[in-house]
Design an enzyme around this catalytic site. Sequence first.
Site, PDB file in Angstrom:
ATOM      1  N   ARG A 255      33.978  39.848  42.079  1.00  0.00           N
ATOM      2  CA  ARG A 255      33.596  39.474  40.712  1.00  0.00           C
ATOM      3  C   ARG A 255      32.074  39.546  40.588  1.00  0.00           C
ATOM      4  O   ARG A 255      31.534  39.982  39.572  1.00  0.00           O
ATOM      5  CB  ARG A 255      34.121  38.074  40.377  1.00  0.00           C
ATOM      6  CG  ARG A 255      35.620  38.063  40.101  1.00  0.00           C
ATOM      7  CD  ARG A 255      36.092  36.704  39.610  1.00  0.00           C
ATOM      8  NE  ARG A 255      36.153  35.736  40.692  1.00  0.00           N
ATOM      9  CZ  ARG A 255      37.277  35.367  41.319  1.00  0.00           C
ATOM     10  NH1 ARG A 255      38.432  35.863  40.960  1.00  0.00           N
ATOM     11  NH2 ARG A 255      37.236  34.483  42.296  1.00  0.00           N
TER      12      ARG A 255
ATOM     13  N   PHE B 155      45.441  42.360  34.568  1.00  0.00           N
ATOM     14  CA  PHE B 155      45.896  41.332  35.517  1.00  0.00           C
ATOM     15  C   PHE B 155      44.795  40.264  35.586  1.00  0.00           C
ATOM     16  O   PHE B 155      44.270  39.943  36.642  1.00  0.00           O
ATOM     17  CB  PHE B 155      46.168  41.932  36.898  1.00  0.00           C
ATOM     18  CG  PHE B 155      47.078  43.139  36.885  1.00  0.00           C
ATOM     19  CD1 PHE B 155      48.463  42.978  36.832  1.00  0.00           C
ATOM     20  CD2 PHE B 155      46.559  44.425  36.900  1.00  0.00           C
ATOM     21  CE1 PHE B 155      49.303  44.091  36.817  1.00  0.00           C
ATOM     22  CE2 PHE B 155      47.393  45.540  36.878  1.00  0.00           C
ATOM     23  CZ  PHE B 155      48.768  45.371  36.845  1.00  0.00           C
TER      24      PHE B 155
ATOM     25  N   ASP C 182      47.431  39.858  30.795  1.00  0.00           N
ATOM     26  CA  ASP C 182      48.195  39.261  31.895  1.00  0.00           C
ATOM     27  C   ASP C 182      49.582  38.925  31.367  1.00  0.00           C
ATOM     28  O   ASP C 182      49.765  38.707  30.168  1.00  0.00           O
ATOM     29  CB  ASP C 182      47.516  37.983  32.421  1.00  0.00           C
ATOM     30  CG  ASP C 182      47.963  37.649  33.845  1.00  0.00           C
ATOM     31  OD1 ASP C 182      47.225  37.951  34.798  1.00  0.00           O
ATOM     32  OD2 ASP C 182      49.078  37.103  34.009  1.00  0.00           O
ATOM     33  N   SER C 183      50.545  38.908  32.279  1.00  0.00           N
ATOM     34  CA  SER C 183      51.908  38.578  31.858  1.00  0.00           C
ATOM     35  C   SER C 183      52.131  37.068  31.806  1.00  0.00           C
ATOM     36  O   SER C 183      53.154  36.609  31.321  1.00  0.00           O
ATOM     37  CB  SER C 183      52.911  39.219  32.815  1.00  0.00           C
ATOM     38  OG  SER C 183      52.626  38.820  34.130  1.00  0.00           O
TER      39      SER C 183
ATOM     40  N   ASP D  12      43.459  44.530  38.886  1.00  0.00           N
ATOM     41  CA  ASP D  12      43.619  43.604  40.021  1.00  0.00           C
ATOM     42  C   ASP D  12      45.072  43.128  40.072  1.00  0.00           C
ATOM     43  O   ASP D  12      45.356  41.951  39.821  1.00  0.00           O
ATOM     44  CB  ASP D  12      42.645  42.424  39.851  1.00  0.00           C
ATOM     45  CG  ASP D  12      42.688  41.466  41.027  1.00  0.00           C
ATOM     46  OD1 ASP D  12      43.148  41.874  42.116  1.00  0.00           O
ATOM     47  OD2 ASP D  12      42.257  40.304  40.853  1.00  0.00           O
TER      48      ASP D  12
ATOM     49  N   CYS E 143      46.150  44.332  46.922  1.00  0.00           N
ATOM     50  CA  CYS E 143      46.223  43.254  47.905  1.00  0.00           C
ATOM     51  C   CYS E 143      47.483  43.402  48.755  1.00  0.00           C
ATOM     52  O   CYS E 143      47.937  42.441  49.368  1.00  0.00           O
ATOM     53  CB  CYS E 143      46.128  41.886  47.233  1.00  0.00           C
ATOM     54  SG  CYS E 143      47.393  41.603  46.008  1.00  0.00           S
TER      55      CYS E 143
HETATM   56  N1  SAH Z   1      41.977  39.079  38.504  1.00  0.00           N
HETATM   57  C1  SAH Z   1      42.426  37.728  38.679  1.00  0.00           C
HETATM   58  C2  SAH Z   1      43.565  37.614  39.666  1.00  0.00           C
HETATM   59  C3  SAH Z   1      44.766  38.484  39.350  1.00  0.00           C
HETATM   60  S1  SAH Z   1      46.210  38.064  40.209  1.00  0.00           S
HETATM   61  C4  SAH Z   1      41.266  36.838  39.057  1.00  0.00           C
HETATM   62  O1  SAH Z   1      40.165  37.331  39.376  1.00  0.00           O
HETATM   63  O2  SAH Z   1      41.432  35.614  39.040  1.00  0.00           O
HETATM   64  C5  SAH Z   1      47.416  39.058  39.458  1.00  0.00           C
HETATM   65  C6  SAH Z   1      47.810  38.657  38.054  1.00  0.00           C
HETATM   66  O3  SAH Z   1      48.702  39.653  37.561  1.00  0.00           O
HETATM   67  C7  SAH Z   1      48.560  37.346  37.908  1.00  0.00           C
HETATM   68  O4  SAH Z   1      47.857  36.519  37.025  1.00  0.00           O
HETATM   69  C8  SAH Z   1      49.933  37.721  37.326  1.00  0.00           C
HETATM   70  O5  SAH Z   1      50.353  36.795  36.327  1.00  0.00           O
HETATM   71  C9  SAH Z   1      49.649  39.056  36.690  1.00  0.00           C
HETATM   72  N2  SAH Z   1      50.751  40.032  36.581  1.00  0.00           N
HETATM   73  C10 SAH Z   1      51.694  40.342  37.484  1.00  0.00           C
HETATM   74  N3  SAH Z   1      52.435  41.400  37.078  1.00  0.00           N
HETATM   75  C11 SAH Z   1      51.941  41.769  35.869  1.00  0.00           C
HETATM   76  C12 SAH Z   1      52.247  42.809  34.946  1.00  0.00           C
HETATM   77  N4  SAH Z   1      53.204  43.699  35.207  1.00  0.00           N
HETATM   78  N5  SAH Z   1      51.524  42.886  33.810  1.00  0.00           N
HETATM   79  C13 SAH Z   1      50.544  41.995  33.557  1.00  0.00           C
HETATM   80  N6  SAH Z   1      50.194  41.022  34.408  1.00  0.00           N
HETATM   81  C14 SAH Z   1      50.868  40.897  35.542  1.00  0.00           C
END
Ligand code: SAH
Length: 396
Positions: free
Chosen positions: A211, A227, A249-250, A299, A339
């Site tokens: 970040r 995400f 985000d979902s 991410d 990840c």
């Molecule tokens: N970038 C964030 C961490 C992301 S973790 C940070 O810096 O804090 C991954 C995220 O993806 C989670 O919040 C999860 O809710 C979301 N997620 C998982 N599958 C998804 C999808 N198909 N579409 C949108 N979001 C999704």
Amino acid sequence: MYQIKLKVGRERSVLRRHPWIFSGAIEKVLEEPGVGETVDVLSHEGDWIARAAYSPNSQIRARIWTWDQEEKVDEEFFWRRIERSVAARRHLALDPHVTAYREVHAESDGLPGVIVDRYGGSLVLQLLSAGAEQWRDVIVESLKGRGDCNGIFERSDVDVRQLEGLPSRTGHLWGDEPIDPLMISEYGLRFRVEIHRGQKTGFYLDQRENRRFVRETIESGEVLDCFAYTGGFTVAALAAGANRVLSIDSSGPALDLVAENVRLNDLPVEDCEWIEGDVFEELRKMRDRGRTFDAIILDPPRFARRSSHVQRAARGYKDINLLAFKLLRAGGFLFTFSCSGAVDMDLFQKIVAGAALDAGVDAAIIGWLGQPSDHPVSLNFPEGRYLKGLACRVMV
Ligand code: SAH
């Protein structure tokens, strides 16, 4: 003392200090150690080689605590290992701008299955293995005894516990009930964290340096944070000078915290937009509408849980990276992560290169990104390396 004897030649990986012993390597188990009990590991020839935690329900049948025959696994052992881990984070503890980081990172800190995350004065404990579970009270006592926290909360509610035959468990363990959501600082940026129910132990501490990298790289323009969770990269982008950020985000509850995190940093909420939805679908919609951005962050959650999922995961990574390249303007940045431990950096770079090629975009890597120092990878345990990322710039 309980003992397990390995098959012929199977001591090799143990002697190379790999901490896992798989069920297939074991010839016999002497007496019947219970879940999480300490066992001596003997070679086929009967030589003592390690001391480990036994996990009868798991494919990873034993996780090694020590390779030193003189070292007992007792209260002092945990005290010493925790002390060593915390000491290795001194640079973070001394930085007033960073109040949240990982204090104990399991196998790579010599404490298989034990995770401790610090959020200011509150600690979050996550126990992933039978051995870690066995020593739960001792670990809590050690953390308390250090006198550097005012509350401990447990978040042992991860899927991997099922593989060890352990139930899911969360709750307040000791001291003050942490404020919910509590507040942390990450290089001066402030975030609300819900340690009781947030993902992981509340925050993706492993992305801290990345970040910061994003914040140092972009200067302005329109940013898409895919995400986004609670807006870690969204806030970093706004702080860097982005004019507009769209976060996807979902998870509705995660997105609920984005506006609050933006406001907490005195950044303009009116420059932000959120979509609760599926990134794959939303990217396609934006491509069809011809929408473009100056920077995109990808991410995603772990696509490959094990090596047999790599092909499917690779298709997922290719998809989102291809779409992202199509949405980027000339000179735009892509910060893309994986990840999945089973997808290594070489493969990830190939996937991203293939995505750029298929998108018809000429781009260059300007940064190889990974795990921060509080998420170390023991040289003997390459499986500990899971987070990888690439920063790419589209040619003008
Ligand atoms: N970038 C964030 C961490 C992301 S973790 C940070 O810096 O804090 C991954 C995220 O993806 C989670 O919040 C999860 O809710 C979301 N997620 C998982 N599958 C998804 C999808 N198909 N579409 C949108 N979001 C999704």
